[in-house]
Design a protein around this motif. Structure first.
Motif, mmCIF file in Angstrom:
data_model
loop_
_atom_site.group_PDB
_atom_site.id
_atom_site.type_symbol
_atom_site.label_atom_id
_atom_site.label_comp_id
_atom_site.label_asym_id
_atom_site.label_seq_id
_atom_site.Cartn_x
_atom_site.Cartn_y
_atom_site.Cartn_z
ATOM 1 N N ALA A 89 0.840 -1.207 0.000
ATOM 2 C CA ALA A 89 0.000 0.000 0.000
ATOM 3 C C ALA A 89 0.870 1.250 0.000
ATOM 4 N N GLY A 90 0.537 2.176 -0.863
ATOM 5 C CA GLY A 90 1.290 3.429 -0.928
ATOM 6 C C GLY A 90 0.505 4.467 -1.701
ATOM 7 N N ILE A 91 0.761 5.720 -1.409
ATOM 8 C CA ILE A 91 0.083 6.805 -2.114
ATOM 9 C C ILE A 91 1.091 7.840 -2.584
ATOM 10 N N LEU A 92 0.713 8.553 -3.611
ATOM 11 C CA LEU A 92 1.397 9.783 -3.975
ATOM 12 C C LEU A 92 0.330 10.805 -4.323
ATOM 13 N N GLU A 93 0.731 12.046 -4.421
ATOM 14 C CA GLU A 93 -0.237 13.098 -4.750
ATOM 15 C C GLU A 93 0.246 13.864 -5.979
ATOM 16 N N THR A 94 -0.489 14.858 -6.367
ATOM 17 C CA THR A 94 -0.244 15.552 -7.623
ATOM 18 C C THR A 94 1.186 16.069 -7.731
ATOM 19 N N GLN A 95 1.758 15.926 -8.910
ATOM 20 C CA GLN A 95 3.118 16.397 -9.165
ATOM 21 C C GLN A 95 3.247 17.881 -8.835
ATOM 22 N N LYS A 96 4.260 18.188 -8.012
ATOM 23 C CA LYS A 96 4.533 19.585 -7.655
ATOM 24 C C LYS A 96 6.002 19.726 -7.308
ATOM 25 N N SER A 97 6.510 20.945 -7.415
ATOM 26 C CA SER A 97 7.872 21.203 -6.955
ATOM 27 C C SER A 97 7.880 21.233 -5.427
ATOM 28 N N PHE A 98 9.044 21.003 -4.860
ATOM 29 C CA PHE A 98 9.146 20.868 -3.412
ATOM 30 C C PHE A 98 8.637 22.104 -2.677
ATOM 31 N N SER A 99 8.903 23.285 -3.206
ATOM 32 C CA SER A 99 8.514 24.522 -2.521
ATOM 33 C C SER A 99 7.005 24.687 -2.417
ATOM 34 N N GLU A 100 6.257 23.940 -3.220
ATOM 35 C CA GLU A 100 4.790 24.024 -3.193
ATOM 36 C C GLU A 100 4.150 23.021 -2.236
ATOM 37 N N LEU A 101 4.932 22.143 -1.661
ATOM 38 C CA LEU A 101 4.373 21.065 -0.844
ATOM 39 C C LEU A 101 4.025 21.549 0.552
ATOM 40 N N SER A 102 2.992 20.929 1.129
ATOM 41 C CA SER A 102 2.524 21.334 2.454
ATOM 42 C C SER A 102 2.823 20.261 3.494
ATOM 43 N N LEU A 103 2.848 20.671 4.735
ATOM 44 C CA LEU A 103 3.035 19.737 5.842
ATOM 45 C C LEU A 103 1.913 18.702 5.867
ATOM 46 N N GLU A 104 0.693 19.134 5.599
ATOM 47 C CA GLU A 104 -0.449 18.212 5.608
ATOM 48 C C GLU A 104 -0.258 17.107 4.567
ATOM 49 N N ARG A 105 0.255 17.479 3.404
ATOM 50 C CA ARG A 105 0.523 16.488 2.358
ATOM 51 C C ARG A 105 1.607 15.526 2.827
ATOM 52 N N TRP A 106 2.679 16.036 3.379
ATOM 53 C CA TRP A 106 3.747 15.158 3.875
ATOM 54 C C TRP A 106 3.206 14.184 4.908
ATOM 55 N N GLN A 107 2.344 14.677 5.792
ATOM 56 C CA GLN A 107 1.788 13.813 6.849
ATOM 57 C C GLN A 107 0.918 12.713 6.259
ATOM 58 N N ARG A 108 0.130 13.031 5.241
ATOM 59 C CA ARG A 108 -0.707 12.018 4.590
ATOM 60 C C ARG A 108 0.167 10.934 3.953
ATOM 61 N N ILE A 109 1.198 11.363 3.244
ATOM 62 C CA ILE A 109 2.047 10.416 2.525
ATOM 63 C C ILE A 109 2.840 9.543 3.488
ATOM 64 N N PHE A 110 3.413 10.138 4.512
ATOM 65 C CA PHE A 110 4.206 9.348 5.452
ATOM 66 C C PHE A 110 3.323 8.425 6.289
ATOM 67 N N SER A 111 2.089 8.827 6.566
ATOM 68 C CA SER A 111 1.187 7.963 7.336
ATOM 69 C C SER A 111 0.955 6.641 6.627
ATOM 70 N N THR A 112 0.735 6.707 5.311
ATOM 71 C CA THR A 112 0.470 5.493 4.541
ATOM 72 C C THR A 112 1.747 4.771 4.135
ATOM 73 N N ASN A 113 2.750 5.509 3.673
ATOM 74 C CA ASN A 113 3.924 4.902 3.053
ATOM 75 C C ASN A 113 4.997 4.470 4.044
ATOM 76 N N VAL A 114 4.977 5.025 5.241
ATOM 77 C CA VAL A 114 6.017 4.713 6.228
ATOM 78 C C VAL A 114 5.407 4.115 7.495
ATOM 79 N N PHE A 115 4.528 4.852 8.131
ATOM 80 C CA PHE A 115 3.994 4.397 9.418
ATOM 81 C C PHE A 115 3.125 3.152 9.251
ATOM 82 N N GLY A 116 2.350 3.080 8.166
ATOM 83 C CA GLY A 116 1.537 1.895 7.905
ATOM 84 C C GLY A 116 2.380 0.626 7.788
ATOM 85 N N PRO A 117 3.404 0.611 6.919
ATOM 86 C CA PRO A 117 4.269 -0.566 6.837
ATOM 87 C C PRO A 117 4.974 -0.902 8.146
#
Length: 247
Positions: A89-117
């Motif tokens: 199980a893993g997720i990604l979100e819409t393509q964006k440059s790093f400067s456009e990324l939000s903490l909320e997005r990072w938290q969603r991705i790490f919750s599924t891709n890291v903490f879940g496993p």
């Protein structure tokens, strides 16, 4: 003797579904985990059963510890201990440059891709230890963890880098117990995930930069996963197989 229980997270489509089909052919009783796509999961289970395999679909949210614990408890109660785990199980979100990324997005991705496993590994280890199983865990990472996915998914790549590091450390921690932990890192594979990131045809666009000049198929990744799960890989732990066309 009953078929060994294999849990594959995020198995309703893509690499997870291809792995579930192949695992059933190899004699595993496959638990097809899904979060929201119940119809796809049940369709996959029916297909496996029609070909003589054993499979069940089970819902659980990889972002939620209680949901993961309940999943493993229900598997144990209904069919027995998990001897194999594929953290797919893993997720990604819409393509964006790093400067456009939000903490909320990072938290969603790490919750599924890291903490879940990590949570699934903890629960699988409990099953294996309590039932004295020489189990096998395969984590599905990404070649993005090596190349970094600049201008597209740096946060996704970082989450897979964390998964790689966890895999290596856990493999060393469990080696003496006979529990193996390995990792497969797919490259550009034809799956529905690219549409999630906003570019369904991404693999075709990037095929020219791949040494083999083509994208990969989910079944090609599944073959690597099944080898690592099997006794044929009995001396492999802490290993990485890149299924990426030479990239």
């Amino acid at each position: 003797m009953s078929n060994p229980i294999l849990l594959i997270t995020g198995a309703s489509r893509g690499i997870g579904a291809a792995t579930a089909k192949l695992a059933a052919q190899h004699g595993y009783h496959v638990i097809v985990n899904y979060r929201t796509e119940a119809q796809l999961a049940e369709k996959l289970v029916n297909e496996i059963r029609q070909h003589g395999g054993q499979a069940n679909a089970m819902q659980a949210d990889m972002r939620d510890e209680a949901s993961i614990v309940a999943l493993f408890d229900q598997i144990l109660e209904n069919w027995g201990p998990v001897c194999g785990l594929v953290n797919n199980a893993g997720i990604l979100e819409t393509q964006k440059s790093f400067s456009e990324l939000s903490l909320e997005r990072w938290q969603r991705i790490f919750s599924t891709n890291v903490f879940g496993p990590m949570l699934c590994c903890q629960q699988a280890i409990k099953h294996m230890r309590q039932h004295q199983l020489k189990g096998s865990i395969v984590n599905v990472s990404s070649l993005a963890s090596v190349v970094g996915a600049p201008h597209e998914y740096v946060d996704y790549a970082a989450s897979k880098g964390a998964l790689d590091t966890m895999s290596k450390g856990l493999a060393k921690e469990l080696a003496a117990e006979g529990i193996r932990v390995n990792t497969v890192r797919p490259g550009f594979i034809y799956t529905e995930m690219h549409a999630d990131g906003g570019e369904a045809n991404r693999v075709d666009r990037l095929a020219p930069i791949i040494p083999m000049q083509r994208g990969g198929q989910a079944t090609e990744v599944a073959e690597a996963i099944l080898w690592l799960l099997s006794d044929k890989a009995s001396y492999s732990t802490g290993s990485f197989i890149d299924v990426a066309g030479g990239r």
